[in-house]
Motif scaffolding. Structure first.
Motif, PDB file in Angstrom:
ATOM      1  N   VAL A 162    -113.212 -35.247  39.746  1.00  0.00           N
ATOM      2  CA  VAL A 162    -114.317 -34.290  39.826  1.00  0.00           C
ATOM      3  C   VAL A 162    -115.414 -34.722  38.865  1.00  0.00           C
ATOM      4  CG1 VAL A 162    -113.230 -32.756  38.116  1.00  0.00           C
ATOM      5  CG2 VAL A 162    -114.948 -31.843  39.697  1.00  0.00           C
ATOM      6  N   SER A 163    -116.656 -34.564  39.291  1.00  0.00           N
ATOM      7  CA  SER A 163    -117.802 -34.896  38.449  1.00  0.00           C
ATOM      8  C   SER A 163    -118.952 -33.972  38.825  1.00  0.00           C
ATOM      9  CB  SER A 163    -118.205 -36.360  38.629  1.00  0.00           C
ATOM     10  OG  SER A 163    -118.593 -36.622  39.966  1.00  0.00           O
ATOM     11  N   ARG A 164    -119.963 -33.965  38.001  1.00  0.00           N
ATOM     12  CA  ARG A 164    -121.124 -33.123  38.293  1.00  0.00           C
ATOM     13  C   ARG A 164    -122.396 -33.801  37.823  1.00  0.00           C
ATOM     14  NH1 ARG A 164    -120.159 -27.594  35.575  1.00  0.00           N
ATOM     15  NH2 ARG A 164    -122.314 -27.164  36.241  1.00  0.00           N
ATOM     16  N   ASP A 165    -123.493 -33.438  38.483  1.00  0.00           N
ATOM     17  CA  ASP A 165    -124.822 -33.897  38.105  1.00  0.00           C
ATOM     18  C   ASP A 165    -125.682 -32.648  37.959  1.00  0.00           C
ATOM     19  OD1 ASP A 165    -127.393 -34.885  37.920  1.00  0.00           O
ATOM     20  OD2 ASP A 165    -127.065 -36.475  39.379  1.00  0.00           O
ATOM     21  N   ASN A 166    -125.872 -32.217  36.749  1.00  0.00           N
ATOM     22  CA  ASN A 166    -126.604 -30.967  36.524  1.00  0.00           C
ATOM     23  C   ASN A 166    -128.065 -31.082  36.936  1.00  0.00           C
ATOM     24  OD1 ASN A 166    -124.308 -29.658  35.665  1.00  0.00           O
ATOM     25  ND2 ASN A 166    -124.791 -29.822  33.482  1.00  0.00           N
ATOM     26  N   ALA A 167    -128.611 -32.279  36.903  1.00  0.00           N
ATOM     27  CA  ALA A 167    -130.003 -32.467  37.342  1.00  0.00           C
ATOM     28  C   ALA A 167    -130.146 -32.250  38.842  1.00  0.00           C
ATOM     29  CB  ALA A 167    -130.480 -33.853  36.956  1.00  0.00           C
ATOM     30  N   LYS A 168    -129.059 -32.463  39.583  1.00  0.00           N
ATOM     31  CA  LYS A 168    -129.084 -32.296  41.039  1.00  0.00           C
ATOM     32  C   LYS A 168    -128.370 -31.027  41.482  1.00  0.00           C
ATOM     33  CE  LYS A 168    -129.341 -37.233  42.082  1.00  0.00           C
ATOM     34  NZ  LYS A 168    -128.712 -38.380  42.791  1.00  0.00           N
ATOM     35  N   ASN A 169    -127.919 -30.218  40.522  1.00  0.00           N
ATOM     36  CA  ASN A 169    -127.203 -28.976  40.853  1.00  0.00           C
ATOM     37  C   ASN A 169    -126.027 -29.240  41.791  1.00  0.00           C
ATOM     38  OD1 ASN A 169    -129.094 -27.666  39.328  1.00  0.00           O
ATOM     39  ND2 ASN A 169    -130.082 -26.607  41.038  1.00  0.00           N
ATOM     40  N   THR A 170    -125.316 -30.301  41.541  1.00  0.00           N
ATOM     41  CA  THR A 170    -124.266 -30.735  42.464  1.00  0.00           C
ATOM     42  C   THR A 170    -122.985 -31.082  41.713  1.00  0.00           C
ATOM     43  OG1 THR A 170    -125.943 -31.629  43.973  1.00  0.00           O
ATOM     44  CG2 THR A 170    -123.683 -32.377  44.291  1.00  0.00           C
TER      45      THR A 170
ATOM     46  N   GLY B 299    -115.242 -25.318  39.978  1.00  0.00           N
ATOM     47  CA  GLY B 299    -113.888 -25.619  40.404  1.00  0.00           C
ATOM     48  C   GLY B 299    -113.844 -25.988  41.874  1.00  0.00           C
ATOM     49  N   TRP B 300    -112.843 -26.767  42.219  1.00  0.00           N
ATOM     50  CA  TRP B 300    -112.531 -27.067  43.620  1.00  0.00           C
ATOM     51  C   TRP B 300    -111.152 -26.471  43.916  1.00  0.00           C
ATOM     52  CZ3 TRP B 300    -115.669 -29.021  47.278  1.00  0.00           C
ATOM     53  CH2 TRP B 300    -116.811 -29.730  46.874  1.00  0.00           C
ATOM     54  N   PHE B 301    -111.081 -25.757  45.008  1.00  0.00           N
ATOM     55  CA  PHE B 301    -109.835 -25.159  45.465  1.00  0.00           C
ATOM     56  C   PHE B 301    -109.634 -25.575  46.919  1.00  0.00           C
ATOM     57  CE2 PHE B 301    -108.712 -22.113  42.097  1.00  0.00           C
ATOM     58  CZ  PHE B 301    -109.872 -22.158  41.329  1.00  0.00           C
ATOM     59  N   ARG B 302    -108.429 -25.388  47.416  1.00  0.00           N
ATOM     60  CA  ARG B 302    -108.183 -25.669  48.817  1.00  0.00           C
ATOM     61  C   ARG B 302    -107.189 -24.661  49.376  1.00  0.00           C
ATOM     62  NH1 ARG B 302    -104.934 -31.458  48.230  1.00  0.00           N
ATOM     63  NH2 ARG B 302    -102.964 -30.612  47.389  1.00  0.00           N
ATOM     64  N   GLN B 303    -107.275 -24.485  50.684  1.00  0.00           N
ATOM     65  CA  GLN B 303    -106.371 -23.554  51.348  1.00  0.00           C
ATOM     66  C   GLN B 303    -106.015 -24.102  52.718  1.00  0.00           C
ATOM     67  OE1 GLN B 303    -107.807 -19.498  51.656  1.00  0.00           O
ATOM     68  NE2 GLN B 303    -105.717 -18.724  51.854  1.00  0.00           N
ATOM     69  N   ALA B 304    -104.724 -24.303  52.911  1.00  0.00           N
ATOM     70  CA  ALA B 304    -104.205 -24.749  54.197  1.00  0.00           C
ATOM     71  C   ALA B 304    -103.767 -23.525  55.000  1.00  0.00           C
ATOM     72  CB  ALA B 304    -103.034 -25.702  53.982  1.00  0.00           C
ATOM     73  N   PRO B 305    -103.695 -23.646  56.318  1.00  0.00           N
ATOM     74  CA  PRO B 305    -103.286 -22.506  57.145  1.00  0.00           C
ATOM     75  C   PRO B 305    -101.931 -21.952  56.723  1.00  0.00           C
ATOM     76  CG  PRO B 305    -104.179 -24.246  58.508  1.00  0.00           C
ATOM     77  CD  PRO B 305    -104.069 -24.809  57.118  1.00  0.00           C
ATOM     78  N   GLY B 306    -101.881 -20.637  56.534  1.00  0.00           N
ATOM     79  CA  GLY B 306    -100.633 -19.992  56.171  1.00  0.00           C
ATOM     80  C   GLY B 306    -100.233 -20.134  54.721  1.00  0.00           C
TER      81      GLY B 306
ATOM     82  N   VAL C 143    -107.485 -27.244  42.745  1.00  0.00           N
ATOM     83  CA  VAL C 143    -107.456 -28.692  42.914  1.00  0.00           C
ATOM     84  C   VAL C 143    -107.980 -29.386  41.661  1.00  0.00           C
ATOM     85  CG1 VAL C 143    -108.344 -30.649  44.235  1.00  0.00           C
ATOM     86  CG2 VAL C 143    -107.742 -28.517  45.406  1.00  0.00           C
ATOM     87  N   ALA C 144    -109.184 -29.000  41.235  1.00  0.00           N
ATOM     88  CA  ALA C 144    -109.813 -29.656  40.090  1.00  0.00           C
ATOM     89  C   ALA C 144    -110.893 -28.754  39.537  1.00  0.00           C
ATOM     90  CB  ALA C 144    -110.409 -31.000  40.497  1.00  0.00           C
ATOM     91  N   GLY C 145    -111.203 -28.944  38.260  1.00  0.00           N
ATOM     92  CA  GLY C 145    -112.262 -28.165  37.639  1.00  0.00           C
ATOM     93  C   GLY C 145    -112.988 -28.988  36.596  1.00  0.00           C
ATOM     94  N   ILE C 146    -114.205 -28.569  36.287  1.00  0.00           N
ATOM     95  CA  ILE C 146    -115.026 -29.292  35.327  1.00  0.00           C
ATOM     96  C   ILE C 146    -115.865 -28.288  34.547  1.00  0.00           C
ATOM     97  CG2 ILE C 146    -116.865 -29.675  37.045  1.00  0.00           C
ATOM     98  CD1 ILE C 146    -117.258 -32.463  35.722  1.00  0.00           C
ATOM     99  N   THR C 147    -115.976 -28.501  33.253  1.00  0.00           N
ATOM    100  CA  THR C 147    -116.756 -27.588  32.421  1.00  0.00           C
ATOM    101  C   THR C 147    -118.245 -27.749  32.687  1.00  0.00           C
ATOM    102  OG1 THR C 147    -116.668 -29.231  30.665  1.00  0.00           O
ATOM    103  CG2 THR C 147    -115.021 -27.463  30.599  1.00  0.00           C
TER     104      THR C 147
ATOM    105  N   ARG D  51    -109.958 -30.773  34.619  1.00  0.00           N
ATOM    106  CA  ARG D  51    -108.549 -30.462  34.828  1.00  0.00           C
ATOM    107  C   ARG D  51    -108.199 -30.710  36.292  1.00  0.00           C
ATOM    108  NH1 ARG D  51    -108.525 -30.644  30.181  1.00  0.00           N
ATOM    109  NH2 ARG D  51    -107.639 -29.185  28.643  1.00  0.00           N
ATOM    110  N   TYR D  52    -106.947 -31.081  36.537  1.00  0.00           N
ATOM    111  CA  TYR D  52    -106.504 -31.389  37.894  1.00  0.00           C
ATOM    112  C   TYR D  52    -105.141 -30.758  38.159  1.00  0.00           C
ATOM    113  CZ  TYR D  52    -110.152 -34.920  37.713  1.00  0.00           C
ATOM    114  OH  TYR D  52    -111.362 -35.552  37.597  1.00  0.00           O
TER     115      TYR D  52
END
Length: 126
Positions: A70-78, A35-42, A48-52, A59-60
């Motif tokens: 959002v995308s992923r490359d499991n071969a690159k662990n990224t 998952g990607w999350f974000r946090q602004a001051p205060g 933000v987004a997630g991927i299985t 999901r967004y």
């Protein structure tokens, strides 16, 4: 123990694009939903987004739908977050997270994730 390291943040003008990366180490990357999350001051941390684990489902948050991918490359662990048409309100620290028991239904819940990165700052000027 999984370690996550984000990169790719920066300062840019509204309307621009940026791609964030999150590299995982210390575990079997393909076991985890990400998952990607974000946090602004205060403000509270927000989804933000997630991927299985397979990358087959995503999901967004409504606020980024159609602009972020959002995308992923499991071969690159990224996992990646491509951010287009950036707005000033996208300014935040962005975090990636890994969850072994995260499903499509729980992807938006920060408490479901087991591991977190240190975050990368994205600043969008208007």
């Amino acid at each position: 123990q999984v370690q996550l390291v984000e990169s790719g943040g920066g300062l840019l003008q509204a309307g621009g694009s940026l791609r964030l990366s999150c590299v995982a180490s210390g575990g079997t990357f393909s076991f985890y939903a990400m998952g990607w999350f974000r946090q602004a001051p205060g403000k509270a941390r927000e989804f933000v987004a997630g991927i299985t684990w397979s990358g087959g489902s995503t999901r967004y948050a409504d606020s980024v739908k159609g602009r972020f991918a959002v995308s992923r490359d499991n071969a690159k662990n990224t996992v990646y977050l491509q951010m287009n048409s950036l707005k000033a309100e996208d300014t935040s620290v962005y975090y990636c997270a890994a969850g072994g028991a995260v499903s499509i239904g729980t992807m938006r819940e920060a408490s479901r994730y087991d591991y977190w990165g240190q975050g990368t700052q994205v600043t969008v000027s208007s």
